[in-house]
Design a protein around this motif. Structure first.
Motif, PDB file in Angstrom:
ATOM      1  N   ILE A 113      60.070   2.447 -28.427  1.00 43.52           N
ATOM      2  CA  ILE A 113      61.021   1.930 -27.443  1.00 43.52           C
ATOM      3  C   ILE A 113      61.827   3.137 -26.982  1.00 43.52           C
ATOM      4  O   ILE A 113      62.479   3.788 -27.797  1.00 43.52           O
ATOM      5  N   ALA A 117      65.011   1.696 -22.155  1.00 41.12           N
ATOM      6  CA  ALA A 117      64.474   0.331 -22.253  1.00 41.12           C
ATOM      7  C   ALA A 117      65.400  -0.515 -23.116  1.00 41.12           C
ATOM      8  O   ALA A 117      66.120  -0.002 -23.972  1.00 41.12           O
ATOM      9  N   VAL A 119      65.335  -4.029 -25.553  1.00 44.19           N
ATOM     10  CA  VAL A 119      64.567  -5.056 -26.262  1.00 44.19           C
ATOM     11  C   VAL A 119      65.588  -5.911 -26.990  1.00 44.19           C
ATOM     12  O   VAL A 119      66.383  -5.393 -27.771  1.00 44.19           O
ATOM     13  N   ILE A 125      58.102  -6.683 -31.439  1.00 45.79           N
ATOM     14  CA  ILE A 125      57.371  -5.599 -30.792  1.00 45.79           C
ATOM     15  C   ILE A 125      56.616  -4.896 -31.909  1.00 45.79           C
ATOM     16  O   ILE A 125      57.231  -4.418 -32.863  1.00 45.79           O
ATOM     17  N   VAL A 131      57.488   0.260 -24.932  1.00 46.86           N
ATOM     18  CA  VAL A 131      58.429  -0.311 -23.968  1.00 46.86           C
ATOM     19  C   VAL A 131      59.290   0.847 -23.493  1.00 46.86           C
ATOM     20  O   VAL A 131      59.949   1.505 -24.297  1.00 46.86           O
ATOM     21  N   ALA A 135      62.612  -0.796 -18.810  1.00 49.43           N
ATOM     22  CA  ALA A 135      62.104  -2.161 -18.969  1.00 49.43           C
ATOM     23  C   ALA A 135      63.078  -2.973 -19.822  1.00 49.43           C
ATOM     24  O   ALA A 135      63.756  -2.441 -20.693  1.00 49.43           O
ATOM     25  N   VAL A 137      62.897  -6.327 -22.184  1.00 51.95           N
ATOM     26  CA  VAL A 137      62.002  -7.275 -22.836  1.00 51.95           C
ATOM     27  C   VAL A 137      62.833  -8.172 -23.738  1.00 51.95           C
ATOM     28  O   VAL A 137      63.523  -7.695 -24.626  1.00 51.95           O
ATOM     29  N   ASP A 145      51.008  -1.534 -24.512  1.00 56.76           N
ATOM     30  CA  ASP A 145      51.831  -0.690 -23.650  1.00 56.76           C
ATOM     31  C   ASP A 145      52.077  -1.452 -22.355  1.00 56.76           C
ATOM     32  O   ASP A 145      51.135  -1.699 -21.596  1.00 56.76           O
ATOM     33  N   ILE A 146      53.319  -1.846 -22.071  1.00 49.34           N
ATOM     34  CA  ILE A 146      53.570  -2.667 -20.879  1.00 49.34           C
ATOM     35  C   ILE A 146      53.306  -1.912 -19.592  1.00 49.34           C
ATOM     36  O   ILE A 146      53.158  -2.519 -18.545  1.00 49.34           O
ATOM     37  N   SER A 153      53.530  -7.468 -19.517  1.00 50.64           N
ATOM     38  CA  SER A 153      54.812  -7.092 -18.926  1.00 50.64           C
ATOM     39  C   SER A 153      55.498  -8.300 -18.290  1.00 50.64           C
ATOM     40  O   SER A 153      56.682  -8.536 -18.492  1.00 50.64           O
ATOM     41  N   CYS A 156      56.704 -10.761 -21.132  1.00 44.44           N
ATOM     42  CA  CYS A 156      57.838 -10.316 -21.933  1.00 44.44           C
ATOM     43  C   CYS A 156      59.099 -10.051 -21.132  1.00 44.44           C
ATOM     44  O   CYS A 156      60.192 -10.264 -21.614  1.00 44.44           O
ATOM     45  N   GLN A 157      58.967  -9.556 -19.911  1.00 43.47           N
ATOM     46  CA  GLN A 157      60.151  -9.210 -19.137  1.00 43.47           C
ATOM     47  C   GLN A 157      60.666 -10.365 -18.292  1.00 43.47           C
ATOM     48  O   GLN A 157      61.853 -10.457 -18.016  1.00 43.47           O
TER      49      GLN A 157
END
Length: 199
Positions: A113, A117, A119, A125, A131, A135, A137, A145-146, A153, A156-157
């Protein structure tokens, strides 16, 4: 200064370091933090509340960790990362480069991460997941790998699950076709109708 003197300059409150755990440099641990086994905290890291760092975990840089976080295994956290809540970072996972991990998130395996990003929430994860690149998430489980997996992607997002390689999303607008977020913005009727015809 001796190692013991350096350690005493880093510890505050009821925090403790034992076994072969180390805290040094300009790092500070507060409250009820525990650092033990072979874990190391150094650099300008700040660790507080009820965090536990153990096994061979390393925390360094200008990292900030608080809450009931658990950092263990061979996990590494560095580079101005922020970790808080009930987060678990373990195995060979790395969190770095201004990344945020919080809530009930669990980052494990060889997951990375980084790059600002975020999370958060009740998320897992794991594997070789990556990530990055700002991004965000917040739901589900991610093991890829997003940047390379659009479906993962979106899931999760955005909490969108593609079906037959299609995602249908609806935009909620006021009946006057004004945006609910910016009442000065008005959608053009032909834009709305042509978008529906494209489906």
């Amino acid at each position: 200064l001796s190692d013991d003197d350096m350690l005493m300059r880093c510890l505050f409150g009821n925090s403790c370091v034992y076994d072969a755990g180390k805290v040094y440099g300009q790092a500070h641990i507060y409250d009820n933090v525990e650092v033990y086994d072979n874990a190391q905290v150094y650099g300008r890291a700040t660790i507080c509340e009820n965090t536990k760092i153990f096994d061979n975990a390393q925390v360094c840089g200008s990292t900030y960790i608080l809450g009931y976080a658990r950092i263990f295994g061979n996990a590494s956290i560095y580079g101005s990362a922020y970790v808080y809540g009930n987060t678990h970072i373990c195995d060979n996972a790395c969190v770095y480069d201004n990344a945020y991990v919080y809530g009930d998130a669990c980052v494990s395996g060889n997951a990375r991460i980084f790059d600002s990003a975020k999370v958060y929430g009740d998320i897992r994860i794991f594997g070789n997941a990556i990530v990055c690149e700002h991004a965000k998430v917040q739901v589900s489980q991610l093991k890829t790998d997003i940047r390379k997996d659009l479906k993962a992607s979106l899931k999760c997002q955005c909490n969108l699950i593609p079906e037959n390689d299609k995602v249908i999303a609806y935009k909620l607008v006021h009946k006057s076709l004004r945006s609910l977020y910016d009442m000065s913005f008005v959608y053009e009727p032909q834009t709305v109708n042509s978008a529906l015809n494209d489906l």
